[in-house]
Motif scaffolding. Sequence first.
Motif, short mmCIF file in Angstrom:
data_model
loop_
_atom_site.label_atom_id
_atom_site.label_comp_id
_atom_site.label_asym_id
_atom_site.label_seq_id
_atom_site.Cartn_x
_atom_site.Cartn_y
_atom_site.Cartn_z
N MET A 1 48.91 63.93 40.59
CA MET A 1 50.23 63.80 39.97
C MET A 1 50.05 63.80 38.45
O MET A 1 49.16 63.15 37.92
CB MET A 1 50.90 62.48 40.40
N THR A 2 50.88 64.58 37.76
CA THR A 2 50.78 64.59 36.31
C THR A 2 51.32 63.29 35.74
O THR A 2 52.13 62.59 36.35
CB THR A 2 51.57 65.76 35.70
N TYR A 3 50.86 62.98 34.55
CA TYR A 3 51.34 61.79 33.84
C TYR A 3 52.85 61.85 33.68
O TYR A 3 53.55 60.85 33.89
CB TYR A 3 50.65 61.73 32.48
N ALA A 4 53.37 63.03 33.32
CA ALA A 4 54.81 63.17 33.09
C ALA A 4 55.60 62.86 34.37
O ALA A 4 56.62 62.17 34.34
CB ALA A 4 55.13 64.58 32.60
N GLU A 5 55.12 63.36 35.50
CA GLU A 5 55.82 63.09 36.77
C GLU A 5 55.73 61.61 37.14
O GLU A 5 56.70 61.01 37.61
CB GLU A 5 55.21 63.94 37.89
N ALA A 6 54.57 61.01 36.92
CA ALA A 6 54.40 59.59 37.26
C ALA A 6 55.35 58.73 36.45
O ALA A 6 56.00 57.81 36.98
CB ALA A 6 52.95 59.17 37.01
N MET A 7 55.47 59.01 35.15
CA MET A 7 56.37 58.22 34.30
C MET A 7 57.82 58.48 34.66
O MET A 7 58.64 57.55 34.68
CB MET A 7 56.12 58.55 32.82
N ASP A 8 58.15 59.71 34.99
CA ASP A 8 59.53 60.05 35.32
C ASP A 8 59.97 59.40 36.63
O ASP A 8 61.07 58.85 36.73
CB ASP A 8 59.68 61.58 35.42
N ARG A 9 59.11 59.42 37.63
CA ARG A 9 59.50 58.91 38.96
C ARG A 9 59.24 57.43 39.15
O ARG A 9 59.94 56.76 39.90
CB ARG A 9 58.75 59.70 40.04
N PHE A 10 58.20 56.92 38.48
CA PHE A 10 57.78 55.54 38.77
C PHE A 10 57.70 54.64 37.53
O PHE A 10 57.48 53.45 37.66
CB PHE A 10 56.41 55.54 39.46
N GLY A 11 57.88 55.23 36.35
CA GLY A 11 57.84 54.44 35.13
C GLY A 11 56.46 53.91 34.81
O GLY A 11 56.31 53.01 33.99
N SER A 12 55.43 54.44 35.44
CA SER A 12 54.08 53.92 35.28
C SER A 12 53.07 55.04 35.47
O SER A 12 53.29 55.95 36.28
CB SER A 12 53.81 52.81 36.32
N ASP A 13 51.94 54.95 34.73
CA ASP A 13 50.88 55.94 34.93
C ASP A 13 49.89 55.47 36.00
O ASP A 13 48.85 56.10 36.20
CB ASP A 13 50.16 56.24 33.62
N ASN B 1 60.79 52.76 30.97
CA ASN B 1 59.74 53.03 31.96
C ASN B 1 58.99 51.76 32.33
O ASN B 1 58.76 51.48 33.51
CB ASN B 1 58.76 54.06 31.40
N GLU B 2 58.62 50.97 31.32
CA GLU B 2 57.83 49.77 31.60
C GLU B 2 58.65 48.73 32.36
O GLU B 2 58.17 48.12 33.32
CB GLU B 2 57.31 49.17 30.29
N SER B 3 59.91 48.52 31.96
CA SER B 3 60.73 47.48 32.60
C SER B 3 61.17 47.89 34.00
O SER B 3 61.01 47.11 34.96
CB SER B 3 61.95 47.15 31.73
N LEU B 4 61.70 49.11 34.17
CA LEU B 4 62.11 49.53 35.51
C LEU B 4 60.91 49.78 36.41
O LEU B 4 60.98 49.57 37.63
CB LEU B 4 62.98 50.78 35.43
#
Length: 593
Positions: free
Chosen positions: A273-285, A406-409
């Motif tokens: 999973m790319t970093y961008a997708e991880a942050m977009d979907r889960f708010g976390s790397d 991203n961090e809070s959600l």
Amino acid sequence: MRSHYCGEVNETLEGQSVSIVGWMHRRRDHGGVIFIDLRDREGLVQVVCNPEDAECFAVAERVRSEYVLKIEGLVQLRPAGSDNADLRSGKIEIIAKKLEILNASETPPFPLNELLDVNEDIRLRYRYIDLRRPEMQQRLRFRSQITRQLRHFLDSNGFLDIETPILTKATPEGARDYLVPSRTHQGEFFALPQSPQLFKQLLMMSGMDRYYQVVRCFRDEDLRADRQPEFTQIDIETSFVEEEDFMNMMEEMIRGLFANVLEEALPNPFPRMTYAEAMDRFGSDKPDLRISLELVDVSDLMGEVDFKVFSSPANDPRGRVAALKVPGGNNLSRKEIDDYTKYVGIYGAKGLAYIKVNDIDAGREGLQSPILKFLPDEVISAIMQRVEAKTGDLVFFGADKATIVNESLGALRVKLGHDLDMVERGWKPLWVVAFPMFEWDEKSARWHALHHPFTAPRESDLALLDSDPEKCLSRAYDMVLNGTELGGGSMRIHKTDIQQKVFELLGINEEEAQDKFGFLLNALKYGCPPHGGLAFGLDRLVMLMTGAASIRDVMAFPKTQSASCLLTDAPSPIDDALLKELNIRLRKNPQAE
């Protein structure tokens, strides 16, 4: 002194004489017969002391908890119906013929034979007693088994176990260094290594080709459950390899570890999973894929609303508005929602908007929320469609700088998953790849390396170092398991001009680069091979595999959350004579005065 460990005495030894040593775990007096459970690192065994053997029985009457004993006796099967299936030695008992007290013990500060909630400070102060508990012994044995398995894999694949220096040069790696004053070089200091990063790269330049080390690292930083001032890494580096080949090898190693130690089969291959997708979907790397909840971006829907709480971040290039749907969350009480609002405040969120879906088919009238009056019908409808809301759901919203959202959600997503029993059982590994090379720090108004300054950019993005550093992606990769980063790594910069350019972007001028990294820059001039590696956090890995709540529970002698050792009372003041010898003078803190 012993013929067998306690936990290894079993029915195959029936009728044989054995000699065992250990600690008195439990003593029971049943109608004149004394039973002693003797404990060593391999487990427990039941010893029977009969009154007919007067000398042995007299000693048994004197023993107390944690006395160190030596017992010689005869192994016999337990009477029918009295087997203990929880013990490896549960089918037999030892009839004591000789009992010797090797050492007495004071009453321990906490019992070892009961499952009590003992204050952690007490456990750490008396760690040598805490480590006698079977649970702690099992964890440390498990840790040893893990390192043995990993070493075997690396040895079998041509990696060389090479030690690197502990006393080294202070370098900026994202946390404070622990400094060591030099007596022979007055006014100068060594630093304890935050990692062997530069030395392992130098080993690749030296032609060692494949290196590993089970290495102690030191970082003077704020602590959490998975952080310690000193910790252990499985540090790995290799030359002449592409990231795909190296990642596949590391996968194979971790799959083999879980198969051999836990008898668990991990997926082959691990998902990417790319970093961008991880942050977009889960708010976390480091997303926990056991939790199905996902963030959904709604920035484009909020750009034109009159409510500036939503429209301002929606129109900010560095802002974000995201939704988090909680299936069945409609029954959360107002108090519970308020508690979650306080929780996201820990991560900088100014609030937590929500919509309760009472009846999805009733449109606006079927929804319940203080923010509905600020949103047009078409926006509400679009949001409900995008998050695929159903009757009985609840939708949380975050609106702020993208980093805060991203961090809070992302944290709220994990907390909700655990609170609402939405965590799937099992192991969910993945690789997170295509990290940005840099992140912008608004406070210092400059770029920072997302991993470290020696991470190589993608070949296709080299031109972006000059034109648009924010869009430049790196050749970094992190292995993540159940929401925890097991290890982080990358292909390294192996060309002088690229390394100098990265230093320049990070605000490290030529003079500072020579002062801090001159030895690396010089080495790059002499035929440095393409190389890369990865470092696994051993403590985290053991914590995950044993189910421990903290890495402190899988380390023999950990520090507290304030980075102190209660066992040895370290850190502690130093004698004035030694300070004078080191040419160091302490200055009182004005605030303390």
